[in-house]
Scaffold this motif. Structure first.
Motif, short mmCIF file in Angstrom:
data_model
loop_
_atom_site.label_atom_id
_atom_site.label_comp_id
_atom_site.label_asym_id
_atom_site.label_seq_id
_atom_site.Cartn_x
_atom_site.Cartn_y
_atom_site.Cartn_z
N ALA A 1 0.76 -1.14 0.18
CA ALA A 1 -0.23 -0.08 0.01
C ALA A 1 1.11 1.53 -0.08
O ALA A 1 0.66 2.51 -0.48
CB ALA A 1 -0.64 0.00 1.41
N VAL A 2 2.48 1.14 1.03
CA VAL A 2 3.00 2.71 0.99
C VAL A 2 3.20 2.82 -0.29
O VAL A 2 3.44 3.74 -1.06
CB VAL A 2 3.96 2.52 1.55
N LEU A 3 3.81 2.14 -1.04
CA LEU A 3 4.38 2.06 -2.30
C LEU A 3 3.75 2.45 -3.36
O LEU A 3 3.29 2.99 -4.44
CB LEU A 3 5.74 1.20 -3.11
N PHE A 4 2.26 1.43 -3.17
CA PHE A 4 0.97 1.15 -4.41
C PHE A 4 0.05 2.96 -4.62
O PHE A 4 0.35 3.40 -5.01
CB PHE A 4 0.12 0.16 -4.84
N PHE A 5 0.03 3.12 -3.66
CA PHE A 5 -0.57 4.38 -3.61
C PHE A 5 0.23 6.36 -3.16
O PHE A 5 -0.04 7.14 -4.37
CB PHE A 5 -1.80 4.84 -1.49
N GLY A 6 1.62 6.02 -2.82
CA GLY A 6 2.61 6.51 -2.63
C GLY A 6 2.74 7.23 -3.73
O GLY A 6 3.12 8.43 -4.00
N ILE A 7 3.63 6.52 -4.43
CA ILE A 7 3.78 6.23 -6.36
C ILE A 7 2.61 7.17 -7.50
O ILE A 7 2.92 8.21 -7.84
CB ILE A 7 4.23 5.12 -6.60
N GLN A 8 1.33 6.81 -7.08
CA GLN A 8 0.41 7.70 -8.21
C GLN A 8 0.41 9.31 -7.15
O GLN A 8 -0.43 9.96 -7.91
CB GLN A 8 -1.40 6.90 -7.53
N GLY A 9 0.00 8.64 -5.71
CA GLY A 9 -0.10 10.27 -5.37
C GLY A 9 1.19 11.57 -5.63
O GLY A 9 0.59 12.36 -6.20
N LEU A 10 2.39 10.46 -5.26
CA LEU A 10 3.27 11.78 -6.17
C LEU A 10 3.24 12.26 -7.47
O LEU A 10 3.48 13.19 -7.75
CB LEU A 10 5.07 10.96 -5.74
N ILE A 11 2.94 10.96 -8.17
CA ILE A 11 2.68 11.50 -9.93
C ILE A 11 1.51 12.66 -10.03
O ILE A 11 1.77 13.59 -10.68
CB ILE A 11 2.30 10.50 -11.07
N VAL A 12 0.64 11.74 -9.17
CA VAL A 12 -0.41 12.93 -9.54
C VAL A 12 -0.32 14.68 -9.16
O VAL A 12 -1.08 15.09 -9.78
CB VAL A 12 -1.67 12.68 -9.32
N VAL A 13 0.38 15.10 -8.34
CA VAL A 13 0.50 15.65 -7.68
C VAL A 13 1.46 16.21 -8.09
O VAL A 13 1.38 17.83 -8.18
CB VAL A 13 1.06 16.08 -5.78
N ALA A 14 2.49 15.90 -8.32
CA ALA A 14 3.64 16.54 -9.25
C ALA A 14 2.77 17.10 -10.98
O ALA A 14 3.12 18.48 -10.83
CB ALA A 14 4.47 15.42 -9.81
N TYR A 15 2.33 16.61 -11.24
CA TYR A 15 1.18 17.22 -12.70
C TYR A 15 0.26 17.65 -12.40
O TYR A 15 0.11 19.03 -12.82
CB TYR A 15 0.69 15.94 -13.55
N GLY A 16 -0.64 18.53 -10.97
CA GLY A 16 -1.05 19.34 -10.49
C GLY A 16 -0.58 20.26 -10.78
O GLY A 16 -0.16 21.61 -11.00
N VAL A 17 1.29 20.61 -9.48
CA VAL A 17 1.93 21.85 -9.49
C VAL A 17 2.04 22.50 -11.15
O VAL A 17 2.22 23.31 -10.89
CB VAL A 17 2.92 21.25 -8.96
N PHE A 18 2.78 20.86 -11.46
CA PHE A 18 3.05 21.51 -12.88
C PHE A 18 1.79 22.51 -14.12
O PHE A 18 2.51 23.09 -14.75
CB PHE A 18 3.47 20.38 -13.67
N LEU A 19 0.22 21.78 -13.53
CA LEU A 19 -0.21 22.57 -14.61
C LEU A 19 -0.50 23.84 -14.21
O LEU A 19 -0.74 24.67 -14.69
CB LEU A 19 -1.97 22.14 -14.04
N ILE A 20 -0.21 24.17 -12.90
CA ILE A 20 -0.59 25.49 -11.76
C ILE A 20 0.49 26.38 -12.14
O ILE A 20 0.43 27.73 -12.54
CB ILE A 20 -0.57 25.54 -10.19
N SER A 21 1.84 25.42 -12.11
CA SER A 21 3.37 26.44 -13.27
C SER A 21 2.93 27.18 -14.52
O SER A 21 3.44 27.71 -14.68
CB SER A 21 4.45 25.86 -13.29
#
Length: 515
Positions: free
Chosen positions: A482-502
């Motif tokens: 669970a740590v890796l499965f949910f964590g990797i997805q969360g990091l990728i999606v947060v990164a894209y959200g920050v990219f879109l805001i930028s």
């Protein structure tokens, strides 16, 4: 050739006048329905559609809350005994097919039946599907799933169209009417998992499915009884008169039949047929949005400004897919984590694990008016729509990071405290509220004039793509990662959200049609 749609000439205007004279009763009924103010200042037909959507969401989300658990439960316990990864993939593919068929459902309403009949047929087919799901036989499960997919595809895209038909162009009540209508969606989304989840987990899975059937039947009854208060009769008459059994109709029917035949072949030809079918669905969901975008971009009916908007709009669609890749896992991976790895006790009260799914609806019911007030309060100072979509994406990614952190701090020796899962669902609800409302608004503003309805179909296609990708991603969830499965997805999606805001300054210059 001009890029703009032609202005109707005098002969077209005369044809419209003749059509109105030919259908005086339909015209009179539409005017009466739209002039009504008896439901909180809105047409009474809004109450009919509010009730229909409440019960449809009650049945759909109540059913979805227990579907994966039913597939994965042991045969001795009344389940089907599938592996969890297979159950999760099937539920994701099911969701993808619902959104793909919503495109066909909108086409049927626009070309063959009109909205009222499409919704009536869809609701009836859904009710039949839930009744089959209530039968404790595996063959009935597959029949029920197929009927629910077809029925939801007919109903889902057309109910909101019917809400719009209740208002004349320029009616100031329209936006408020949609707000009331969406509150019905959230009420149904809140109640469905509570009722069907409790019945399914505490008594029998098929009791939960039967509750979903009862909900849909109740919605249909009040829909038929309230027909006289609905508008759209003139439009339906025009659709039905213009319909012909042309090449487009036969091609569409042929594609649907071919799809059904392929699905049946792969589902029943071998033990691996189900997995192959899931892979085919994923492939189709990847192709459809790309075809939509390329077709619109190359069309001569799209102006240069509209074509320029398609590139930034594609970035918003990527955010929609990324966010919903997580949001839709409430029905499978998050559902299994809540069942098997979470301490489902708060303040001494033990509850079914499926009840977490209702939390997103609670968040949206409470925070929807707050968010609307905030945007009005900020006025011109509110974030650009691209930034709003980015913020919603970050909120969604944060939800998965919360679950990952909760699993990490708990370790493998204990159960995750319930508050970690509660926090995850709160962030998912907030993200959904910000992203969906802003994204839908951007869609209506950025849609090429010649492709207004098709652009909404593109929105459905993006939702299907999220489900199609999810059908593959969930295979990597093993229960102990669970740590890796949910964590990797969360990091990728947060990164894209920050990219879109930028990118907001650049996007705001490109997207001239968006305020």
């Amino acid at each position: 050739m001009s890029d703009q749609q032609p202005i109707p000439d005098s002969s077209e205007k005369e044809q419209r006048r003749r059509f109105r004279r030919k259908h005086p009763e339909e015209l009179k009924a539409d005017k009466a329905a739209r002039a009504d103010h008896s439901f909180m200042g809105h047409p009474k037909g809004l109450a009919t559609l509010f009730g229909l959507e409440l019960w449809e969401r009650f049945s759909y989300l109540g059913f979805q809350a227990i579907l994966a658990l039913y597939f994965a439960d042991a045969i001795a316990n009344g389940g089907l005994g599938y592996e969890k990864s297979v159950a999760s993939s099937v539920v994701a593919a099911y969701g993808a097919l619902v959104y793909l068929l919503a495109i066909a459902g909108a086409w049927i309403a626009d070309r063959i039946s009109g909205t009222y009949r499409a919704v009536l047929w869809g609701g009836t087919i859904i009710a039949g599907g839930h009744i089959f799901m209530g039968i404790p036989k595996e063959f009935a499960t597959w029949i029920g799933l197929a009927l629910i997919i077809i029925g939801t595809g007919l109903l889902k895209p057309n109910v909101s169209t019917m809400v719009g038909e209740l208002y004349e162009k320029g009616d100031h009540r329209r936006d408020a009417g949609f707000s009331i209508y969406y509150s019905g969606i959230n009420i149904g989304a809140f109640l469905g998992p509570l009722v069907a989840g409790w019945l399914g987990q505490r008594i029998d899975w098929h009791w939960g499915f039967a509750a979903a059937a009862v909900g849909m039947i109740l919605g249909l009854i009040q829909y038929v009884l309230g027909r006289s208060h609905l508008a759209g009769r003139m439009r339906a008459a025009a659709v039905q008169e213009a319909f012909t059994f042309d090449k487009s109709f036969y091609r569409t029917v042929g594609l649907v039949l071919a799809g059904v035949a392929v699905a049946a072949f792969f589902a029943f030809s071998s033990p691996d047929g189900l997995s192959r079918l899931v892979n085919i669905v994923t492939g189709i969901t990847a192709v459809v949005p790309a075809v939509f975008l390329i077709y619109m971009y190359r069309s001569k009916r799209v102006t240069d400004i509209e074509r320029r908007n398609l590139a930034p709009y594609s970035l918003l669609l990527v955010a929609l897919v990324a966010y919903n890749l997580m949001y839709f896992q409430t029905g499978n991976t998050l559902n299994f984590l809540a069942l098997e790895q979470t301490n489902n006790v708060l303040f001494g009260f033990e509850y079914p694990s499926t009840w977490y799914i209702s939390l997103t609806a609670i968040v949206e019911i409470i925070m929807g008016p707050v968010l609307a007030w905030l945007w009005v309060r900020l006025g011109r100072r509110q974030p650009h729509v691209a930034a709003k979509v980015g913020i919603g994406t970050v909120l969604g990614g944060t939800a998965f990071l919360i679950i990952s952190l909760g699993a990490w701090t708990t370790g493998t020796s204990g159960l995750i405290p319930a508050l970690w899962v509660v926090a995850c669902y709160i962030f998912l609800g907030l993200g959904d509220l910000v992203l969906q409302t802003s994204g839908m608004s951007a869609t209506t503003k950025l849609a090429p004039r010649a492709f207004a309805s098709q652009t909404m179909a593109l929105w459905f296609a993006a939702m299907a793509l999220a489900q199609g990708i999810q059908a593959q991603v969930v295979k990597f969830s093993t229960g102990d990662n669970a740590v890796l499965f949910f964590g990797i997805q969360g990091l990728i999606v947060v990164a894209y959200g920050v990219f879109l805001i930028s990118l907001t300054p650049w996007l705001s210059k490109r997207m001239k049609a968006v305020a």
